[in-house]
Design a protein around this motif. Structure first.
Motif, PDB file in Angstrom:
ATOM      1  N   CYS A  54     -28.712   9.074   9.651  1.00  0.00           N
ATOM      2  CA  CYS A  54     -29.640   7.999   9.274  1.00  0.00           C
ATOM      3  C   CYS A  54     -30.584   8.391   8.147  1.00  0.00           C
ATOM      4  O   CYS A  54     -30.890   7.576   7.278  1.00  0.00           O
ATOM      5  N   LEU A  55     -31.057   9.622   8.157  1.00  0.00           N
ATOM      6  CA  LEU A  55     -32.054  10.025   7.168  1.00  0.00           C
ATOM      7  C   LEU A  55     -31.451  10.525   5.853  1.00  0.00           C
ATOM      8  O   LEU A  55     -32.118  10.457   4.816  1.00  0.00           O
ATOM      9  N   PHE A  56     -30.215  11.044   5.884  1.00  0.00           N
ATOM     10  CA  PHE A  56     -29.652  11.636   4.674  1.00  0.00           C
ATOM     11  C   PHE A  56     -28.348  10.979   4.224  1.00  0.00           C
ATOM     12  O   PHE A  56     -28.217  10.564   3.077  1.00  0.00           O
ATOM     13  N   LEU A  57     -27.359  10.878   5.120  1.00  0.00           N
ATOM     14  CA  LEU A  57     -26.045  10.396   4.701  1.00  0.00           C
ATOM     15  C   LEU A  57     -26.027   8.917   4.335  1.00  0.00           C
ATOM     16  O   LEU A  57     -25.388   8.539   3.345  1.00  0.00           O
ATOM     17  N   LEU A  58     -26.682   8.083   5.106  1.00  0.00           N
ATOM     18  CA  LEU A  58     -26.693   6.654   4.772  1.00  0.00           C
ATOM     19  C   LEU A  58     -27.379   6.369   3.435  1.00  0.00           C
ATOM     20  O   LEU A  58     -26.827   5.640   2.607  1.00  0.00           O
ATOM     21  N   PRO A  59     -28.569   6.935   3.182  1.00  0.00           N
ATOM     22  CA  PRO A  59     -29.163   6.711   1.856  1.00  0.00           C
ATOM     23  C   PRO A  59     -28.308   7.276   0.717  1.00  0.00           C
ATOM     24  O   PRO A  59     -28.180   6.642  -0.331  1.00  0.00           O
ATOM     25  N   LEU A  60     -27.690   8.437   0.926  1.00  0.00           N
ATOM     26  CA  LEU A  60     -26.819   8.990  -0.114  1.00  0.00           C
ATOM     27  C   LEU A  60     -25.599   8.105  -0.336  1.00  0.00           C
ATOM     28  O   LEU A  60     -25.143   7.939  -1.477  1.00  0.00           O
ATOM     29  N   SER A  61     -25.062   7.533   0.731  1.00  0.00           N
ATOM     30  CA  SER A  61     -23.920   6.638   0.609  1.00  0.00           C
ATOM     31  C   SER A  61     -24.283   5.390  -0.200  1.00  0.00           C
ATOM     32  O   SER A  61     -23.511   4.934  -1.048  1.00  0.00           O
ATOM     33  N   VAL A  62     -25.462   4.849   0.037  1.00  0.00           N
ATOM     34  CA  VAL A  62     -25.918   3.678  -0.727  1.00  0.00           C
ATOM     35  C   VAL A  62     -26.083   4.043  -2.198  1.00  0.00           C
ATOM     36  O   VAL A  62     -25.648   3.299  -3.086  1.00  0.00           O
ATOM     37  N   LEU A  63     -26.687   5.187  -2.478  1.00  0.00           N
ATOM     38  CA  LEU A  63     -26.844   5.623  -3.874  1.00  0.00           C
ATOM     39  C   LEU A  63     -25.495   5.821  -4.551  1.00  0.00           C
ATOM     40  O   LEU A  63     -25.315   5.468  -5.719  1.00  0.00           O
ATOM     41  N   PHE A  64     -24.533   6.378  -3.836  1.00  0.00           N
ATOM     42  CA  PHE A  64     -23.185   6.581  -4.377  1.00  0.00           C
ATOM     43  C   PHE A  64     -22.540   5.237  -4.717  1.00  0.00           C
ATOM     44  O   PHE A  64     -21.950   5.071  -5.788  1.00  0.00           O
ATOM     45  N   ASP A  65     -22.651   4.268  -3.810  1.00  0.00           N
ATOM     46  CA  ASP A  65     -22.083   2.941  -4.063  1.00  0.00           C
ATOM     47  C   ASP A  65     -22.755   2.260  -5.250  1.00  0.00           C
ATOM     48  O   ASP A  65     -22.080   1.639  -6.073  1.00  0.00           O
ATOM     49  N   VAL A  66     -24.071   2.361  -5.350  1.00  0.00           N
ATOM     50  CA  VAL A  66     -24.792   1.764  -6.481  1.00  0.00           C
ATOM     51  C   VAL A  66     -24.365   2.424  -7.784  1.00  0.00           C
ATOM     52  O   VAL A  66     -24.130   1.745  -8.789  1.00  0.00           O
ATOM     53  N   TYR A  67     -24.225   3.757  -7.773  1.00  0.00           N
ATOM     54  CA  TYR A  67     -23.785   4.474  -8.974  1.00  0.00           C
ATOM     55  C   TYR A  67     -22.420   3.977  -9.439  1.00  0.00           C
ATOM     56  O   TYR A  67     -22.227   3.673 -10.620  1.00  0.00           O
ATOM     57  N   TYR A  68     -21.445   3.878  -8.522  1.00  0.00           N
ATOM     58  CA  TYR A  68     -20.110   3.436  -8.923  1.00  0.00           C
ATOM     59  C   TYR A  68     -20.080   1.964  -9.322  1.00  0.00           C
ATOM     60  O   TYR A  68     -19.304   1.565 -10.184  1.00  0.00           O
ATOM     61  N   TYR A  69     -20.937   1.146  -8.729  1.00  0.00           N
ATOM     62  CA  TYR A  69     -21.019  -0.253  -9.129  1.00  0.00           C
ATOM     63  C   TYR A  69     -21.555  -0.361 -10.559  1.00  0.00           C
ATOM     64  O   TYR A  69     -20.983  -1.069 -11.396  1.00  0.00           O
ATOM     65  N   VAL A  70     -22.653   0.343 -10.845  1.00  0.00           N
ATOM     66  CA  VAL A  70     -23.243   0.307 -12.190  1.00  0.00           C
ATOM     67  C   VAL A  70     -22.281   0.923 -13.204  1.00  0.00           C
ATOM     68  O   VAL A  70     -22.107   0.393 -14.304  1.00  0.00           O
ATOM     69  N   ARG A  71     -21.616   2.017 -12.828  1.00  0.00           N
ATOM     70  CA  ARG A  71     -20.645   2.654 -13.717  1.00  0.00           C
ATOM     71  C   ARG A  71     -19.515   1.684 -14.068  1.00  0.00           C
ATOM     72  O   ARG A  71     -19.141   1.531 -15.225  1.00  0.00           O
ATOM     73  N   GLY A  72     -18.963   1.021 -13.056  1.00  0.00           N
ATOM     74  CA  GLY A  72     -17.882   0.065 -13.298  1.00  0.00           C
ATOM     75  C   GLY A  72     -18.331  -1.099 -14.161  1.00  0.00           C
ATOM     76  O   GLY A  72     -17.598  -1.550 -15.043  1.00  0.00           O
ATOM     77  N   TRP A  73     -19.548  -1.588 -13.915  1.00  0.00           N
ATOM     78  CA  TRP A  73     -20.065  -2.697 -14.701  1.00  0.00           C
ATOM     79  C   TRP A  73     -20.240  -2.282 -16.164  1.00  0.00           C
ATOM     80  O   TRP A  73     -19.874  -3.035 -17.070  1.00  0.00           O
ATOM     81  N   LEU A  74     -20.804  -1.089 -16.398  1.00  0.00           N
ATOM     82  CA  LEU A  74     -20.991  -0.615 -17.780  1.00  0.00           C
ATOM     83  C   LEU A  74     -19.659  -0.403 -18.493  1.00  0.00           C
ATOM     84  O   LEU A  74     -19.506  -0.778 -19.660  1.00  0.00           O
ATOM     85  N   ILE A  75     -18.709   0.178 -17.810  1.00  0.00           N
ATOM     86  CA  ILE A  75     -17.400   0.404 -18.424  1.00  0.00           C
ATOM     87  C   ILE A  75     -16.734  -0.927 -18.747  1.00  0.00           C
ATOM     88  O   ILE A  75     -16.129  -1.094 -19.801  1.00  0.00           O
ATOM     89  N   PHE A  76     -16.875  -1.900 -17.855  1.00  0.00           N
ATOM     90  CA  PHE A  76     -16.294  -3.214 -18.100  1.00  0.00           C
ATOM     91  C   PHE A  76     -16.963  -3.890 -19.293  1.00  0.00           C
ATOM     92  O   PHE A  76     -16.297  -4.463 -20.154  1.00  0.00           O
ATOM     93  N   LYS A  77     -18.294  -3.825 -19.370  1.00  0.00           N
ATOM     94  CA  LYS A  77     -19.020  -4.483 -20.457  1.00  0.00           C
ATOM     95  C   LYS A  77     -18.797  -3.803 -21.804  1.00  0.00           C
ATOM     96  O   LYS A  77     -18.771  -4.463 -22.840  1.00  0.00           O
ATOM     97  N   MET A  78     -18.653  -2.483 -21.812  1.00  0.00           N
ATOM     98  CA  MET A  78     -18.470  -1.764 -23.071  1.00  0.00           C
ATOM     99  C   MET A  78     -17.010  -1.653 -23.471  1.00  0.00           C
ATOM    100  O   MET A  78     -16.697  -1.170 -24.548  1.00  0.00           O
TER     101      MET A  78
END
Length: 149
Positions: free
Chosen positions: A36-60
């Motif tokens: 709850c304190l470490f893995l879940l927040p890291l998992s959310v950050l990982f998902d946000v990173y890959y979402y933003v990465r995919g969006w940037l690659i798609f736009k560029m």
């Protein structure tokens, strides 16, 4: 201000408990705290990173430009394996934590790992409801597709 003092007190008590019991005891016997304190927040950050990465690659539109270079890199690795005698089997070099399987891939330590950076969809054909690396090429090994109406 009072809720912050309560939260601070709980954090201090938690840290003292870890100091007395030991971090390994807490992770083994009370893993929900670690999750709850470490893995879940890291998992959310990982998902946000890959979402933003995919969006940037798609736009560029950078994925189509790098596709041929990535294919040549894979071909170079296969040629090196073949020129080295090809004594072992080949497998993808994707790390175990990035796979969807819960099985530990022990074969990756004995096989030749071919690193593939082919995660990006290069073209989506909405008429035929297909995604492909280009109109005549199949998808890369790390691309997942889910097209619905």
């Amino acid at each position: 201000m009072e809720p912050l003092l309560c939260l601070g007190g709980l954090v201090v008590l938690f840290l003292l408990w870890i100091k007395v019991k030991g971090l390994d005891y807490v992770i083994v016997h009370h893993r929900w705290i670690f999750v709850c304190l470490f893995l879940l927040p890291l998992s959310v950050l990982f998902d946000v990173y890959y979402y933003v990465r995919g969006w940037l690659i798609f736009k560029m539109c950078s994925a189509p430009k790098l596709h041929n270079q990535r294919v040549r890199n894979i071909q170079r690795q296969v040629r090196e394996w073949r020129n080295g005698g090809g004594q072992t089997y080949m497998c993808t070099g994707r790390p175990g934590w990035l796979t969807m399987s819960l099985r530990v891939g022990k074969y990756k330590k004995t096989h030749k790992n071919i690193m593939m950076n082919m995660m990006d969809i290069l073209e989506v054909d909405t008429e035929r409801q297909e995604a492909s690396a280009l109109s005549i090429r199949p998808l890369g090994p790390h691309v997942s597709v889910g097209l619905t109406d």
